[in-house]
Design a protein around this motif. Structure first.
Motif, mmCIF file in Angstrom:
data_model
loop_
_atom_site.group_PDB
_atom_site.id
_atom_site.type_symbol
_atom_site.label_atom_id
_atom_site.label_comp_id
_atom_site.label_asym_id
_atom_site.label_seq_id
_atom_site.Cartn_x
_atom_site.Cartn_y
_atom_site.Cartn_z
ATOM 1 N N LYS A 1 -5.245 89.107 -84.162
ATOM 2 C CA LYS A 1 -4.513 88.139 -83.343
ATOM 3 C C LYS A 1 -4.650 88.456 -81.856
ATOM 4 C CE LYS A 1 -1.089 87.232 -86.964
ATOM 5 N NZ LYS A 1 0.340 87.252 -87.334
ATOM 6 N N ILE A 2 -5.907 88.492 -81.428
ATOM 7 C CA ILE A 2 -6.208 88.811 -80.033
ATOM 8 C C ILE A 2 -7.264 87.831 -79.527
ATOM 9 C CG2 ILE A 2 -8.006 90.494 -80.670
ATOM 10 C CD1 ILE A 2 -7.211 92.143 -78.262
ATOM 11 N N THR A 3 -7.160 87.426 -78.288
ATOM 12 C CA THR A 3 -8.111 86.475 -77.720
ATOM 13 C C THR A 3 -9.416 87.183 -77.371
ATOM 14 O OG1 THR A 3 -7.377 86.844 -75.446
ATOM 15 C CG2 THR A 3 -6.233 85.133 -76.704
ATOM 16 N N PRO A 4 -10.547 86.451 -77.320
ATOM 17 C CA PRO A 4 -11.819 87.075 -76.922
ATOM 18 C C PRO A 4 -11.757 87.713 -75.539
ATOM 19 C CG PRO A 4 -12.213 84.933 -77.920
ATOM 20 C CD PRO A 4 -10.734 85.044 -77.755
ATOM 21 N N LEU B 1 -11.289 92.977 -72.345
ATOM 22 C CA LEU B 1 -10.477 93.835 -71.472
ATOM 23 C C LEU B 1 -10.052 95.108 -72.206
ATOM 24 C CD1 LEU B 1 -8.159 91.183 -69.756
ATOM 25 C CD2 LEU B 1 -9.999 92.478 -68.670
ATOM 26 N N SER B 2 -9.666 94.948 -73.460
ATOM 27 C CA SER B 2 -9.211 96.100 -74.242
ATOM 28 C C SER B 2 -10.348 97.079 -74.499
ATOM 29 C CB SER B 2 -8.622 95.618 -75.580
ATOM 30 O OG SER B 2 -7.512 94.782 -75.362
ATOM 31 N N LEU B 3 -11.551 96.543 -74.785
ATOM 32 C CA LEU B 3 -12.707 97.407 -75.026
ATOM 33 C C LEU B 3 -13.057 98.225 -73.780
ATOM 34 C CD1 LEU B 3 -15.035 95.079 -77.126
ATOM 35 C CD2 LEU B 3 -14.120 97.289 -77.846
ATOM 36 N N GLN C 1 -11.021 99.107 -71.330
ATOM 37 C CA GLN C 1 -9.991 100.122 -71.123
ATOM 38 C C GLN C 1 -10.108 101.231 -72.157
ATOM 39 O OE1 GLN C 1 -7.727 100.297 -68.557
ATOM 40 N NE2 GLN C 1 -7.423 102.333 -69.416
ATOM 41 N N PHE C 2 -10.410 100.846 -73.408
ATOM 42 C CA PHE C 2 -10.570 101.805 -74.497
ATOM 43 C C PHE C 2 -11.713 102.779 -74.203
ATOM 44 C CE2 PHE C 2 -12.370 102.673 -78.859
ATOM 45 C CZ PHE C 2 -11.336 103.487 -79.294
ATOM 46 N N ASN C 3 -12.839 102.235 -73.746
ATOM 47 C CA ASN C 3 -13.998 103.083 -73.429
ATOM 48 C C ASN C 3 -13.725 103.998 -72.247
ATOM 49 O OD1 ASN C 3 -15.349 101.942 -75.515
ATOM 50 N ND2 ASN C 3 -16.776 100.759 -74.300
ATOM 51 N N SER C 4 -12.991 103.478 -71.258
ATOM 52 C CA SER C 4 -12.638 104.313 -70.103
ATOM 53 C C SER C 4 -11.753 105.476 -70.526
ATOM 54 C CB SER C 4 -11.911 103.467 -69.048
ATOM 55 O OG SER C 4 -12.749 102.469 -68.539
ATOM 56 N N ASP C 5 -10.813 105.195 -71.451
ATOM 57 C CA ASP C 5 -9.931 106.261 -71.950
ATOM 58 C C ASP C 5 -10.724 107.315 -72.708
ATOM 59 O OD1 ASP C 5 -7.812 104.943 -70.847
ATOM 60 O OD2 ASP C 5 -7.101 104.049 -72.720
ATOM 61 N N LEU C 6 -11.666 106.861 -73.545
ATOM 62 C CA LEU C 6 -12.492 107.801 -74.308
ATOM 63 C C LEU C 6 -13.329 108.674 -73.387
ATOM 64 C CD1 LEU C 6 -13.844 105.603 -77.255
ATOM 65 C CD2 LEU C 6 -12.101 107.364 -77.378
ATOM 66 N N GLY D 1 -0.039 98.540 -79.845
ATOM 67 C CA GLY D 1 0.345 97.858 -78.609
ATOM 68 C C GLY D 1 -0.129 98.548 -77.349
ATOM 69 N N LYS D 2 -1.133 99.418 -77.479
ATOM 70 C CA LYS D 2 -1.634 100.143 -76.295
ATOM 71 C C LYS D 2 -2.383 99.211 -75.353
ATOM 72 C CE LYS D 2 -4.436 104.185 -75.029
ATOM 73 N NZ LYS D 2 -3.398 104.783 -74.179
ATOM 74 N N TYR D 3 -3.035 98.205 -75.940
ATOM 75 C CA TYR D 3 -3.798 97.250 -75.139
ATOM 76 C C TYR D 3 -3.234 95.851 -75.363
ATOM 77 C CZ TYR D 3 -6.898 101.251 -75.134
ATOM 78 O OH TYR D 3 -7.409 102.508 -74.997
ATOM 79 N N PRO D 4 -3.465 94.945 -74.404
ATOM 80 C CA PRO D 4 -2.833 93.612 -74.480
ATOM 81 C C PRO D 4 -3.307 92.799 -75.671
ATOM 82 C CG PRO D 4 -4.500 93.657 -72.755
ATOM 83 C CD PRO D 4 -4.306 95.083 -73.218
#
Length: 270
Positions: A209-212, A217-219, A221-226, A250-253
């Motif tokens: 249930k997430i928009t493209p 945006l989440s990817l 941010q996720f890669n930056s965190d990794l 709920g870590k990413y929008p």
């Protein structure tokens, strides 16, 4: 009348692994392929005019954008990203100058090769001086100096050996750290591309249930965190599972829930 001394260069060298440089790759990944042209244009302006720096002002992004053929906003974004990843020195940038230690070292070598004399890098811009604040100067050994005794010589060699071993250990550690960082960056970028597959992308957005747009945006941010944590997720299963857990927690929008439509009186049947 004396001829004004030339400070800029007619040409400069560039490393053959420029495109493989981790800093360049990060800039390209964040700002797009046009960032390479902007970087080359900046280097040309630096070496041609002042030789080892260029002043940062509000007009520079426009001038670079006009030469390369990109928007002024894109040029500014690329310059800021270049400072962020360390391609240019951040402290100098904050003081209004674009330069780096590598640029200054290349400039000094070019001047030396062309046999230029009295080449001086301004004190407040010098990034290649030693810890004492001065440019390193070799002091030759004179014949009047007292020679070392056998005992002193042996102690000196032992100390020198220990120092060299310590330096080698530090170099190895830095190489391993750099290699690990590169591996993490390489791997997470490859895994991220899997989410560009149309069917997988559509199914993931539907299930989570997430928009493209929020997925992209989440990817990022996720890669930056990794990358900042130095965590290398080697398999697609591990990467996907960890990413799903972060989305679920709920870590990413996620997609905003649409408000229920209130029926008008004319829509209500009696």
């Amino acid at each position: 009348m004396a001829r004004p001394r030339k400070t800029g260069l007619d040409y400069f060298s560039i490393d053959v692994d420029f495109y493989q440089n981790i800093k360049v790759r990060k800039i390209k990944m964040a700002c797009g392929p046009q960032s390479i042209s902007v970087l080359i244009c900046l280097l040309c302006n630096i070496y041609r005019n002042k030789g080892y720096y260029i002043e940062w002002d509000k007009d520079l992004p426009f001038l670079i954008a006009d030469e390369v053929g990109v928007t002024e906003g894109a040029a500014k974004e690329i310059i800021n990203k270049s400072v962020q990843v360390g391609f240019f020195n951040q402290k100098m940038f904050e003081n209004g100058f674009i330069t780096s230690k590598e640029i200054q070292e290349r400039y000094e070598k070019a001047c030396k090769d062309s046999k230029r004399t009295n080449v001086i890098i301004r004190e407040k811009l010098n990034l290649i001086r030693d810890n004492s604040g001065n440019n390193p100067v070799e002091t030759p050994l004179t014949t009047e100096e007292t020679p070392l005794t056998t005992e002193e010589s042996t102690q000196s060699k032992v100390k020198e050996s220990r120092v060299n071993e310590s330096k080698e250990d530090d170099v190895e550690k830095r190489k391993k750290t750099s290699s690990t960082s590169d591996d993490v960056f390489e791997n997470i970028q490859k895994l991220k591309l899997r989410y560009q597959e149309k069917n997988l992308r559509s199914a993931f957005c539907k299930n989570m249930k997430i928009t493209p747009e929020n997925l992209d945006l989440s990817l990022s941010q996720f890669n930056s965190d990794l990358e900042s944590l130095g965590r290398n997720l080697e398999t697609w299963k591990e990467y996907s599972k960890y990413f799903k857990n972060c989305i679920g927690a709920g870590k990413y929008p996620k997609q905003k829930q649409s408000k229920k439509k209130i029926k008008s009186p004319t829509d209500i049947t009696l």
